[in-house]
Design an enzyme around this catalytic site. Structure first.
Site, PDB file in Angstrom:
ATOM      1  N   VAL A  59      -2.970 -12.508   3.674  1.00  0.00           N
ATOM      2  CA  VAL A  59      -3.597 -11.964   2.456  1.00  0.00           C
ATOM      3  C   VAL A  59      -4.055 -10.522   2.687  1.00  0.00           C
ATOM      4  O   VAL A  59      -3.837  -9.651   1.843  1.00  0.00           O
ATOM      5  CB  VAL A  59      -4.771 -12.858   1.977  1.00  0.00           C
ATOM      6  CG1 VAL A  59      -5.442 -12.254   0.748  1.00  0.00           C
ATOM      7  CG2 VAL A  59      -4.272 -14.264   1.656  1.00  0.00           C
ATOM      8  N   CYS A  60      -4.648 -10.259   3.858  1.00  0.00           N
ATOM      9  CA  CYS A  60      -5.105  -8.894   4.160  1.00  0.00           C
ATOM     10  C   CYS A  60      -3.927  -7.920   4.197  1.00  0.00           C
ATOM     11  O   CYS A  60      -4.014  -6.810   3.671  1.00  0.00           O
ATOM     12  CB  CYS A  60      -5.848  -8.851   5.491  1.00  0.00           C
ATOM     13  SG  CYS A  60      -7.366  -9.821   5.494  1.00  0.00           S
ATOM     14  N   GLY A  61      -2.842  -8.366   4.812  1.00  0.00           N
ATOM     15  CA  GLY A  61      -1.656  -7.526   4.879  1.00  0.00           C
ATOM     16  C   GLY A  61      -1.147  -7.175   3.497  1.00  0.00           C
ATOM     17  O   GLY A  61      -0.848  -6.011   3.195  1.00  0.00           O
TER      18      GLY A  61
END
Length: 154
Positions: free
Chosen positions: A46-48
């Site tokens: 998700v962060c990516g």
């Protein structure tokens, strides 16, 4: 979920490492808007996706004269590898030592030792004009950021 600093609060100043020998402080950007994007961890899916989205629409943020700063508790070497791999064109700041100190100032530190997925738009005078905390597993996108930047123009 943490209680993040609300709109109308002064944004606490900080200085964090962007490389092992270079720091960036919030006060360096006085006079223009700053987007603070706290996120849990480099390399998580998700962060990516979230940081890749922001990288892609960086020109939109820049139309408002805004600077984007990504912040997590990962160290500078991890950030360097992540940013290089993903070809990011904005700094990732290491809130590493003391761990989560800046995330704590903004109310976005989680018990398990990571930052919340929290977003802040800080105006040219250092005041938080918009803040949002997304569930950790959800990419908050950029609509709220862009609306907040548009509001600053009014």
């Amino acid at each position: 979920m943490s209680q993040i600093l609300p709109s109308g609060s002064p944004a606490p100043d900080f200085a964090l490492h962007v490389t092992p020998d270079q720091t960036v402080s919030l006060s360096e950007f006085r006079g223009r808007p700053v987007i603070l994007a706290f996120y849990p961890a480099d390399w998580s899916p998700v962060c990516g996706d979230q940081m890749a989205l922001y990288n892609e629409i960086l020109p939109e943020f820049r139309k408002y004269g805004a600077e984007l700063l990504g912040i997590s508790v990962d160290g500078v070497w991890c950030h360097t590898a992540f940013a290089k791999d993903r070809k990011f064109h904005f700094p990732l700041l290491a809130d590493f030592e003391p761990k989560g100190a800046v995330a704590r100032l903004y109310g976005s530190y989680r018990q398990e030792g990571i930052a919340e997925r929290a977003l802040f738009v800080v105006d040219k005078d250092g005041m938080i004009r918009w803040s949002y905390c997304s569930p950790v597993g959800v990419n908050p996108g950029a609509v709220g950021i862009l609306q907040a930047l548009e509001e600053l123009e009014r």
